[in-house]
Enzyme design. Structure first.
Site, PDB file in Angstrom:
ATOM      1  N   HIS A 242      72.415  21.641 -35.442  1.00  0.00           N
ATOM      2  CA  HIS A 242      73.671  21.721 -34.700  1.00  0.00           C
ATOM      3  C   HIS A 242      73.955  23.194 -34.412  1.00  0.00           C
ATOM      4  CE1 HIS A 242      75.506  17.635 -36.147  1.00  0.00           C
ATOM      5  NE2 HIS A 242      74.240  17.514 -35.781  1.00  0.00           N
TER       6      HIS A 242
ATOM      7  N   GLU B  85      76.540  25.035 -34.902  1.00  0.00           N
ATOM      8  CA  GLU B  85      77.166  25.754 -36.011  1.00  0.00           C
ATOM      9  C   GLU B  85      76.147  26.143 -37.074  1.00  0.00           C
ATOM     10  OE1 GLU B  85      78.050  22.781 -34.620  1.00  0.00           O
ATOM     11  OE2 GLU B  85      80.027  22.198 -35.343  1.00  0.00           O
TER      12      GLU B  85
ATOM     13  N   CYS C 260      81.283  18.535 -37.375  1.00  0.00           N
ATOM     14  CA  CYS C 260      81.051  17.309 -38.129  1.00  0.00           C
ATOM     15  C   CYS C 260      81.147  17.636 -39.630  1.00  0.00           C
ATOM     16  CB  CYS C 260      79.689  16.719 -37.780  1.00  0.00           C
ATOM     17  SG  CYS C 260      78.290  17.701 -38.392  1.00  0.00           S
TER      18      CYS C 260
ATOM     19  N   CYS D  51      78.478  20.197 -40.794  1.00  0.00           N
ATOM     20  CA  CYS D  51      78.761  21.563 -40.372  1.00  0.00           C
ATOM     21  C   CYS D  51      79.976  22.126 -41.105  1.00  0.00           C
ATOM     22  CB  CYS D  51      78.954  21.624 -38.861  1.00  0.00           C
ATOM     23  SG  CYS D  51      77.413  21.298 -37.969  1.00  0.00           S
TER      24      CYS D  51
END
Length: 150
Positions: free
Chosen positions: A53, A55, A83, A86
């Site tokens: 992801h 992040e 999420c 993260c």
């Protein structure tokens, strides 16, 4: 120090992710002096890695550059509510502030779902600010998913 949003750079990363066929999410990490230290967009498909992801990639790059697993005093700008995975990484890295654009009622882990920072087991709770650049981030996501369905 005067506040300066870096959401424009996160949105650029999100647009680049969309062009690669990735879900358009972008992230930018800024050090305590206001210097951008990492930029990333989603790369889960490209890297065949469900943890890639925006992040996570930005946190990994910033930690490598800092030579530390902690990013104390850093700010994270991300185009979509992080999420749970993260959010846990944000807490573990001790990021000071999180600015996110679009809310994510389906998979978010900050204001929705797991609400990682509200949990008693959260290692660290950053300041959280939402809605900066939300309209553009939401539009990017909606266009991306409409293309994927159509």
């Amino acid at each position: 120090m005067v506040f300066r949003s870096h959401m424009d750079k996160a949105l650029e990363q999100a647009r680049a992710a969309a062009e690669r066929g990735e879900v358009p999410v972008g992230a930018v990490l800024v050090d305590p002096f206001g210097k951008v230290v990492a930029l990333a967009g989603n790369r889960t498909r490209e890297l065949h890695d469900p943890t890639a992801h925006a992040e996570i990639l930005a946190i990994r790059a910033a930690c490598a550059a800092a030579g530390s697993e902690r990013l104390t005093g850093h700010d994270l700008y991300v185009t979509l509510e992080p999420c749970a995975m993260c959010a846990a990484a944000i807490a573990a890295a001790r990021i000071a502030r999180v600015y996110y654009a679009a809310s994510d009622p389906k998979s978010g882990g900050v204001a929705h779902g797991a609400r990682v920072f509200s949990h008693t087991q959260a290692h660290h709770v950053p300041e959280v600010y939402d809605g900066i650049g939300a309209t553009e981030a939401e539009d990017l996501l909606q266009r991306f998913f409409a293309r994927m369905r159509g």
